[in-house]
Design an enzyme around this catalytic site. Structure first.
Site, PDB file in Angstrom:
ATOM      1  N   LEU A  84       0.812  -1.220   0.000  1.00 58.71           N
ATOM      2  CA  LEU A  84       0.000   0.000   0.000  1.00 58.71           C
ATOM      3  C   LEU A  84       0.843   1.267   0.000  1.00 58.71           C
ATOM      4  O   LEU A  84       0.405   2.309  -0.486  1.00 58.71           O
ATOM      5  CB  LEU A  84      -0.926   0.012   1.226  1.00 58.71           C
ATOM      6  CG  LEU A  84      -1.931  -1.123   1.326  1.00 58.71           C
ATOM      7  CD1 LEU A  84      -2.660  -1.057   2.664  1.00 58.71           C
ATOM      8  CD2 LEU A  84      -2.930  -1.066   0.179  1.00 58.71           C
ATOM      9  N   GLY A  85       2.022   1.211   0.568  1.00 62.38           N
ATOM     10  CA  GLY A  85       2.853   2.414   0.656  1.00 62.38           C
ATOM     11  C   GLY A  85       4.219   2.100   1.223  1.00 62.38           C
ATOM     12  O   GLY A  85       4.498   0.976   1.664  1.00 62.38           O
ATOM     13  N   GLY A  87       7.668   4.062   3.455  1.00 62.31           N
ATOM     14  CA  GLY A  87       8.158   5.213   4.207  1.00 62.31           C
ATOM     15  C   GLY A  87       9.530   4.920   4.765  1.00 62.31           C
ATOM     16  O   GLY A  87      10.131   3.877   4.501  1.00 62.31           O
ATOM     17  N   GLY A  88      10.050   5.864   5.560  1.00 62.25           N
ATOM     18  CA  GLY A  88      11.363   5.709   6.134  1.00 62.25           C
ATOM     19  C   GLY A  88      11.454   4.555   7.120  1.00 62.25           C
ATOM     20  O   GLY A  88      12.526   4.004   7.361  1.00 62.25           O
ATOM     21  N   GLY A  90       9.761   1.627   6.735  1.00 62.99           N
ATOM     22  CA  GLY A  90       9.518   0.352   6.073  1.00 62.99           C
ATOM     23  C   GLY A  90       8.344   0.466   5.120  1.00 62.99           C
ATOM     24  O   GLY A  90       8.166   1.495   4.460  1.00 62.99           O
ATOM     25  N   VAL A  92       3.966  -0.648   4.104  1.00 66.01           N
ATOM     26  CA  VAL A  92       2.630  -1.003   4.580  1.00 66.01           C
ATOM     27  C   VAL A  92       1.996  -1.930   3.546  1.00 66.01           C
ATOM     28  O   VAL A  92       2.026  -1.647   2.340  1.00 66.01           O
ATOM     29  CB  VAL A  92       1.741   0.241   4.782  1.00 66.01           C
ATOM     30  CG1 VAL A  92       0.341  -0.166   5.238  1.00 66.01           C
ATOM     31  CG2 VAL A  92       2.360   1.178   5.806  1.00 66.01           C
ATOM     32  N   ASP A 204       3.853  14.535  14.865  1.00 68.28           N
ATOM     33  CA  ASP A 204       4.044  14.339  13.424  1.00 68.28           C
ATOM     34  C   ASP A 204       2.718  14.427  12.677  1.00 68.28           C
ATOM     35  O   ASP A 204       2.403  13.586  11.825  1.00 68.28           O
ATOM     36  CB  ASP A 204       4.726  13.000  13.146  1.00 68.28           C
ATOM     37  CG  ASP A 204       5.482  12.998  11.816  1.00 68.28           C
ATOM     38  OD1 ASP A 204       5.763  14.098  11.283  1.00 68.28           O
ATOM     39  OD2 ASP A 204       5.794  11.912  11.310  1.00 68.28           O
TER      40      ASP A 204
END
Length: 381
Positions: A84-85, A87-88, A90, A92, A204
């Site tokens: 699904l996505g 990021g920094g 890891g 998803v 965040d």
């Protein structure tokens, strides 16, 4: 006499051989100890703070969600087939539990070995229960293999829907939907700041960390940088800047402006709502500092002239809601924390009458130097 001399020679040979043997044994023992210590240090480095995390999980077993084996995580994600996505931290992945419930599985990077973000996430989100906070259903922690299992949010992150020209969507959300999303996020933050037994400061807040379900109900997610404190504590002790460039409150860098507190989330929320209104990012690494802070100045000047010039305002209700979002966000990004409203007041302003909203002072907009930007702690969902 000859026999006695021969005996003494033999004894010397035996003693010499014994001493040599003992020396060899000591040398071998030292080599083994050095090798063992190096191996121990290697495994300690590889395991990070694994024992500390296990102690934490045992102490919070009654509060923590269900624990899964890594093999279970692989089964529910079909060996991490549907990503699904990224990021920094890891990636998803989309998954399905045995009862058929769809989930989003956040797999933490093995390079982050100290377990701090994992503990932050489990410790903070396990204390929450709110319609505007994403639900943590379970987790996996097997040495370096770590995963967090969340409810699946069909529409992904808010980031996909608010920026003009985003190729991943068919266009921006309508003003009524944007307004309701802004209210939902405010309710989630107000709950974190006042509704929990322990106050949670997220640190965040940004569009990427706001997830939308099939009805576009917003939910605050990604608590990897969160801080927990008692409600009596007004200030938070911090040794590092944390957050994402463009959304970090100025007092996080310049403590002379005031202490770091839940008002830092208020600032981030204000920046995000301005982005929702304007359809553009507040900060862009490809432009100079003047351009970075151009839109908030522009929107403030046009607010005074009552000429917003925003796209898609189809009705008087849209115009009123857009104006309320702008006024509230400008209050939220005031430079001094003491000048920003708490989230309960933000909700009152958003849901109240436009005529009762005073125009805030023009904020002294803050853009940290790029050196600070590069050194700050960031989190990507």
């Amino acid at each position: 006499m000859t026999s006695l001399a021969g005996g003494r020679s033999s004894l010397k040979l035996v003693l010499g051989a014994s001493a040599a043997g003992i020396g060899i044994l000591i040398l071998l023992a030292l080599c083994i100890m050095i090798k063992f210590n190096k191996s121990l240090m290697f495994w300690k480095k590889q395991m990070g703070n694994h024992p500390n995390v296990e102690v934490f999980l045992r102490n919070h077993e009654s509060l923590a969600p269900k624990r899964y084996r890594y093999s279970d995580v692989k089964k529910m994600t079909n060996s991490f087939k549907d990503k699904l996505g990224e990021g920094g931290y890891g990636g998803v992945y989309k998954g399905k539990m045995l009862d058929g419930q769809m989930v989003a599985v956040k797999v933490l990077s093995e390079t982050k070995g100290n377990g701090e973000e994992f503990i932050n996430e489990v410790a903070s989100i396990s204390k929450t229960s709110h319609v505007n906070i994403v639900t943590l259903l379970g987790f996996c922690y097997e040495g370096p293999k770590r995963a967090l299992i969340y409810e699946f949010m069909a529409n992904g992150s808010l980031e996909k829907f608010i920026y003009n020209g985003n190729p991943s969507t068919n266009g921006r959300l309508g003003w009524e939907t944007l307004y309701n999303i802004a209210i939902g996020i405010a309710r989630g933050l107000e709950y974190l700041h006042r509704g929990c037994n322990t106050r949670i400061v997220h640190f965040d807040i940004k569009p990427h960390n706001i997830l939308l379900n099939e009805d576009f109900c917003p939910k605050v997610s990604d608590f990897g940088l969160a801080k927990l404190c008692t409600k009596k504590e007004s200030m938070i002790s911090m040794f590092d800047a944390r957050g994402t460039p463009g959304y970090i409150a100025p007092e996080v860098f310049y403590r002379s402006l005031g202490g770091v507190s839940y008002k830092s989330d208020v600032y981030s929320y204000g920046v995000m709502v301005l982005e929702m209104v304007g359809g553009r990012k507040n900060i862009d690494v490809g432009v100079d500092r003047i351009s970075e802070i151009y839109f908030p100045h522009w929107i403030y000047n046009h607010l005074e002239l009552d000429e917003l010039g925003l796209q898609g305002l189809m009705s008087e209700e849209d115009r009123v809601n857009a104006r309320k979002m702008i006024i509230v966000s400008l209050w939220c990004i005031q430079t001094k924390p003491s000048d920003r409203p708490p989230m309960c007041r933000v909700l009152d302003m958003l849901e109240g009458s436009l005529q009762s909203l005073p125009i805030p002072p023009k904020p002294f907009l803050f853009s940290p130097a790029r050196s600070m930007k590069d050194s700050s702690t960031t989190s990507e969902l």
